[in-house]
Design a protein around this motif. Structure first.
Motif, PDB file in Angstrom:
ATOM      1  N   VAL A 145      53.095  54.056   6.683  1.00 56.78           N
ATOM      2  CA  VAL A 145      53.233  53.107   7.874  1.00 56.78           C
ATOM      3  C   VAL A 145      55.138  53.530   7.902  1.00 56.78           C
ATOM      4  CG1 VAL A 145      53.762  50.970   8.648  1.00 56.78           C
ATOM      5  CG2 VAL A 145      51.933  51.306   6.798  1.00 56.78           C
ATOM      6  N   TYR A 171      56.216  57.053  16.806  1.00 60.32           N
ATOM      7  CA  TYR A 171      55.370  57.542  17.767  1.00 60.32           C
ATOM      8  C   TYR A 171      54.850  58.894  17.622  1.00 60.32           C
ATOM      9  CZ  TYR A 171      56.420  53.492  20.813  1.00 60.32           C
ATOM     10  OH  TYR A 171      56.615  52.483  21.206  1.00 60.32           O
ATOM     11  N   TYR A 213      49.882  55.235  10.566  1.00 61.81           N
ATOM     12  CA  TYR A 213      50.363  53.975  11.051  1.00 61.81           C
ATOM     13  C   TYR A 213      51.810  53.891  11.461  1.00 61.81           C
ATOM     14  CZ  TYR A 213      45.756  52.286  10.345  1.00 61.81           C
ATOM     15  OH  TYR A 213      44.231  52.249  10.360  1.00 61.81           O
ATOM     16  N   GLY A 214      52.391  53.175  12.475  1.00 59.96           N
ATOM     17  CA  GLY A 214      53.607  53.170  12.799  1.00 59.96           C
ATOM     18  C   GLY A 214      53.939  51.872  13.777  1.00 59.96           C
ATOM     19  N   PHE A 215      55.125  51.468  13.508  1.00 57.42           N
ATOM     20  CA  PHE A 215      55.495  50.098  14.506  1.00 57.42           C
ATOM     21  C   PHE A 215      56.803  50.598  14.973  1.00 57.42           C
ATOM     22  CE2 PHE A 215      54.266  45.442  14.376  1.00 57.42           C
ATOM     23  CZ  PHE A 215      54.974  45.163  15.430  1.00 57.42           C
ATOM     24  N   HIS A 216      57.171  50.352  16.187  1.00 59.41           N
ATOM     25  CA  HIS A 216      58.183  50.335  16.886  1.00 59.41           C
ATOM     26  C   HIS A 216      58.840  49.022  17.261  1.00 59.41           C
ATOM     27  CE1 HIS A 216      60.432  51.776  20.645  1.00 59.41           C
ATOM     28  NE2 HIS A 216      61.216  52.075  19.764  1.00 59.41           N
ATOM     29  N   GLY A 217      59.535  48.697  16.376  1.00 56.04           N
ATOM     30  CA  GLY A 217      60.041  47.091  16.646  1.00 56.04           C
ATOM     31  C   GLY A 217      60.937  46.844  17.481  1.00 56.04           C
ATOM     32  N   LEU A 262      60.825  43.615   9.342  1.00 58.85           N
ATOM     33  CA  LEU A 262      59.299  44.034   9.858  1.00 58.85           C
ATOM     34  C   LEU A 262      58.738  44.551   8.552  1.00 58.85           C
ATOM     35  CD1 LEU A 262      57.347  43.760  12.188  1.00 58.85           C
ATOM     36  CD2 LEU A 262      58.531  45.930  13.192  1.00 58.85           C
TER      37      LEU A 262
END
Ligand code: SF4
Lengths: 339, 619
Positions: free
Chosen positions: A52, A65, A70-74, A82
């Motif tokens: 992640v 991106y 898995y990825g999360f641009h917070g 996060l």
């Protein structure tokens, strides 16, 4: 018996490249870092679905991106918080935080130091370009004093943070520095950060072509870099210079540069010990000192029990002591009466 | 013997409902005394409602007005909805407690005082000009002026205890006194003392003797001619326990997680009056509950979003100022469409405001307080026991629609208590999640037709790796998309997702009259005061109905229709008219507000008097 074993196909760099078009300025140092991360991922032995990548806001924070994981641009500054929630929910995951000098040290400074202190098993890559890129060129918490930018036309009057020193002060357990252009070296650092159990803090000098071009050129240009960069290697003497003719030695409680010209023996040169916190502190002090080389590599590395591990242990212990939680029993504990 | 004759001449009377307040210095143990009386009241089978009120300073100067701590209980044989308005009995351990609370004692009410504390120094410190025990201040009340400390000292002479310890057990004397007055058995408190002071036998003995001394003393003095028995209340069949609001929230969360087959994650930062939720949950580790005490409110909610992304039932709780800090993250939670519950145990504001007092002034903040169009469902708890249902409902909505939900409680509910009819776990509504592990046709932002939930795919699931973030994204793929048409589409989708939640709400059925002269529309913790007032009004033949909203965003679909059936609508709130503004923005109705901003709940008479005023000439 004919047992057919189907080994999952080995992954390669391209398996980690997402279908999204990369949108950094052409020539930005971020490209090189992205490429190194994608390169080492298949070598970590972690299934792709367990990786992640989490970021905040800034140029570097677009990173998730571009990774086919898995990825999360917070949101700005909060990637570390996060990531903490993600890791505690599933400690099996390999969690990577991508942040910058603004995101990680200004707006997110508080979360950064607390993650370091808690020592969750998370890797932090802090892209340090000593400027605000996404907001188009204001000075950052790592810009040097006197820096002239859009928001400091008369020169900045902010003293900069010293990232490895900050991380040391926050009780970080793995503290390292790399450079976008030093690709092989960076790959080694990333893999090392991954194998460290605990929070790994990797500062990466990154050239912002548009707003701060050349700020690290003394560390990256072929002709001069050998004179200015000290590559730290555990167990090896701290020697630098084109002709490997300079070394660092301890004089009282200070470091000094010595010439290795035959008169001064190699024996005087300090041997790098990445478990020595005091030495790491002295090395981190060189970050902004003129007349000294800039250290890269692992400053400090110590294994300490992680927060995630202790959390699991406590839960297991509670289950062992009290038994697996029973909702009905919880509802009925204490005095009850029936009508 | 004269004394014995006196005892015999006493009578027992039956009454329906009683309100008592224990008040003293922070160090006098009033909260403990109150909770002991509460447990004992539950045992005799009365309905009850309690409210503790304590100073926000941890150690306010002894004897000062700021240091007064109190605990109120109303109990009776009928339905009890509130801790009561005016007092039948006031226990005032010192002059400061008397100063703060005397105004609430009924004329002819009983005042129990520990006279040893009524020294010139103390009564001056409390702002009395002369000794209230000696001037005419107390002429309208029945006063039991007792040197509790001396009587306790006499009873424990052989134990060799310090005066400090003796003084500290005076609260048990007061408790024993009241146990006599209400014809109680001492066992529950004796057991409690034995368990609590087990390691200190002398202390345990002092407290036991003090309790009994108070009981026997009440038996002997003239002023107590009668003691009272309150018949058992008629409860719906079931098993009951007493529960506090914050505790009920914690139970609701644990139950919802279990029901949904999820682990519970709680990320939060300590803040009054929400911290007890963190305290309870951190004790539930054997339920697999993970509690993360974050470095600040922002990290609390951000770790919660991370936990939701990774697949836990994710919760954070705070109070108003903390909610303000979480605001930006709530927008992210809306954008990434992940399930979580954000609890606001409201207190008085603005800013740090009144940390230990209650208020309902964060409704606008919950419904509207974000940048951009960021609709979030809002659920409000009505009573301490209802906190369980409201928390469970908030989790249900979050999980079934993949949306963050705000649960509003307040200081009055969080710390208040009442009997809770313990639900059967297996009969609680099922909660389905949108977890998905099948990569076939997977699109991270493809929305379910009925619930508009997107699939909940968590890291660790093979072949479904996807990226998410706070930038606007395409329906379906979830890829970043800034085009005008897409933003319009996604904005409308998020609003529709909120609106359809109302499909699952039960119909609005007013209590009392379902149409007619006057509707009282309330929300949250005003339930008890409104319901009591409405019952009184109905008993007097007034035409009133009562609706108490649990769902504040969206509103129930049939609410407008119900509102239209009444000529007048009264909306009482512990704010300056926030629900009123939302209602008038949504429905074409004229409403009247009743606003109280004193840090304390409505009394039933606040509401009742307003109703009478609005119905003047109609009764
Ligand atoms: S502004 Fe600077 S840091 Fe940002 S993408 Fe362009 S070159 Fe890279």
């Amino acid at each position: 018996m004919n047992e057919v074993k189907t080994k999952p196909a080995a992954l390669s760099k391209k398996d980690f490249i997402s279908n999204q078009e990369v949108r950094w300025c052409p020539g930005c140092g971020d490209y090189a870092i992205l490429s190194q991360v994608q390169k080492i991922m298949p070598e970590l032995g972690v299934p792709r679905e367990n990786i992640v990548v989490i970021s905040g806001i800034g140029c570097s924070s677009r990173f998730p991106y571009y990774m086919n994981t898995y990825g999360f641009h917070g949101i700005h500054g909060r990637a570390t918080a996060l990531a903490s929630g993600v890791k505690l929910t599933n400690p099996e995951l390999s969690v990577w935080v991508i942040t910058g000098d603004g995101d990680g040290l200004a707006i997110g400074g508080n979360h950064m130091i607390h993650l370091l202190r808690r020592n969750l098993d998370i890797n932090i890559l802090l892209f340090n370009n000593e400027i605000y890129g996404l907001t188009k060129g204001q000075y950052s918490p790592t810009s040097e004093l006197g820096k002239v930018t859009k928001s400091s036309p008369f020169g900045s009057i902010d003293y900069p943070f010293n990232p490895p020193q900050l991380a040391l002060g926050a009780a970080g357990t793995f503290i390292a520095r790399g450079i976008d252009r030093e690709q092989k070296h960076l790959q080694g650092l990333l893999k090392h950060a991954h194998t460290h159990t605990g929070t790994a803090f990797v500062e990466i000098y990154q050239n912002c072509l548009i707003f701060n071009n050349g700020v690290f050129s003394h560390l990256t240009e072929k002709e001069v870099k050998a004179e200015n960069v000290l590559v730290l290697e555990h167990g090896k003497p701290m020697i630098f210079g084109k002709n490997e003719d300079k070394g660092l030695r301890l004089n009282g409680s200070h470091l000094e540069v010595i010439q290795l010209d035959g008169k001064t023996s190699h024996d005087h040169v300090l041997i790098h010990d990445e478990t020595n916190k005091i030495q790491a502190l002295l090395l981190s002090e060189l970050t902004y000192l003129k007349d000294f080389p800039t250290p890269i590599g692992v400053f400090y590395h110590q294994d300490v029990e992680t927060y995630d591990h202790m959390m699991i242990k406590q839960i297991d212990y509670a289950k062992e002591q009290k038994g697996e939680g029973n909702i009905e029993a919880l509802f009925h504990e204490g005095y009850t009466w029936t009508v | 013997m004269a004394e014995d004759q006196q005892k015999i001449s006493k009578t027992t009377e039956e009454v329906d409902v009683v309100t008592i307040r224990f008040a003293g210095d922070s160090g006098d143990g009033m909260q403990l005394t109150g909770s002991q009386f509460t447990n004992n009241t539950a045992i005799v089978g009365n309905d009850l409602s309690t409210f503790p009120d304590y100073p926000s300073e941890i150690r306010a100067p002894a004897g000062s007005l700021a240091g007064v701590s109190s605990f109120q209980i109303q109990f009776g044989s009928q339905n009890i909805y509130t801790p009561g308005d005016t007092l039948d009995v006031l226990v005032a351990m010192n002059p400061a407690a008397l100063k703060v609370h005397l105004k609430d004692l009924k004329i002819n009410g009983l005042l129990l005082l520990n006279s040893v504390n009524y020294t010139p120094r103390n009564y001056k410190l409390a702002g009395w000009e002369s000794n209230p025990l000696e001037d005419k201040t107390l002429k309208d009340y029945r006063v039991a002026e007792v040197n509790m400390s001396e009587l306790v000292a006499n009873s424990v002479k052989d134990l060799n205890l310090s005066p400090k310890v003796i003084n500290r057990s005076a609260n048990m004397f007061a408790l024993g006194f009241l146990y006599y007055m209400y014809d109680r058995n001492l066992d529950s408190t004796i057991d409690f003392i034995t368990a609590k002071f087990g390691k200190y036998p002398d202390l345990a003995e002092a407290n036991r003797r003090s309790l009994k001394a108070g009981y026997n003393y009440a038996h002997t003095i003239k002023i107590i001619r009668t003691n009272y028995r309150i018949p058992k209340a008629k409860f719906k069949k079931g098993t009951y326990r007493n529960i506090m609001g914050n505790q009920a929230v914690s139970f609701g969360l644990v139950a919802a997680a279990r029901k949904a087959g999820l682990e519970l994650f709680y990320g939060g930062y300590p803040i009054t009056p929400a911290s007890d939720i963190l305290h309870y949950l951190s004790g539930f580790k054997n339920f697999g509950v993970k509690t993360f005490q974050a470095e600040d409110e922002i990290a609390g909610v951000m770790s919660t979003i991370g936990a939701a992304y990774a697949g836990d039932l994710a919760i954070t709780a705070t109070s108003g100022p903390g909610m303000a800090l979480k605001t930006e993250a709530l927008g992210l939670a809306v954008s990434v469409e992940l399930p979580m519950v954000i609890i606001n145990v409201q207190r008085g504001g603005p800013s740090t405001g009144l940390p230990t007092k209650t208020e309902q002034s964060d409704l606008f903040q919950a419904v509207l307080g974000r940048n951009g169009e960021a609709p979030i469902p809002v659920v409000a708890a009505q009573t301490p026991a209802h906190c369980f249902d409201a928390a469970y409902e908030a989790c249900r909505i979050a999980l079934e629609h993949m949306i963050p939900v705000i649960l509003l409680s307040d200081g009055y509910l969080g710390n208040g208590s009442e009997p809770w009819r313990i639900p059967e776990y297996k009969k609680l509504p099922e909660i389905k999640t949108h977890k998905k592990t099948d990569p076939e046709d997977f699109l991270p932002y493809r929305h379910d037709e009925k619930t508009l939930a997107r699939p909940w795919v968590v890291p660790g699931t093979a072949n479904m790796e996807y990226r998410v973030g706070g930038l606007e994204k395409s329906e379906g793929t979830g890829n970043v998309n800034y085009t005008p048409e897409n933003h319009q589409l996604m904005t409308e989708l998020r609003q529709r997702k909120l609106d359809i939640i109302a499909d699952s709400f039960p119909p609005v059925v007013p209590f009392g009259n379902s149409s007619g002269e006057l509707l009282i529309l309330g929300w949250g913790s005003t339930f008890g005061a409104i319901r009591t007032a409405v019952e009184n009004a109905l008993a007097k033949g007034l035409s009133v109905g009562h609706v108490q909203l649990t769902h504040l965003n969206p509103f129930p679909k049939d609410l407008g229709e119900v509102l239209g059936k009444f000529k007048q609508i009264l909306i009482p709130e512990l704010n300056m008219g926030q629900l009123q503004t939302l209602i008038q923005g949504k429905f074409v109705v004229k409403t009247e507000g009743l606003h109280k901003m004193k840090g304390v709940p409505f009394t039933q008479s606040d509401i009742y008097n307003k109703m009478v005023e609005m119905l003047k000439g109609l009764a």
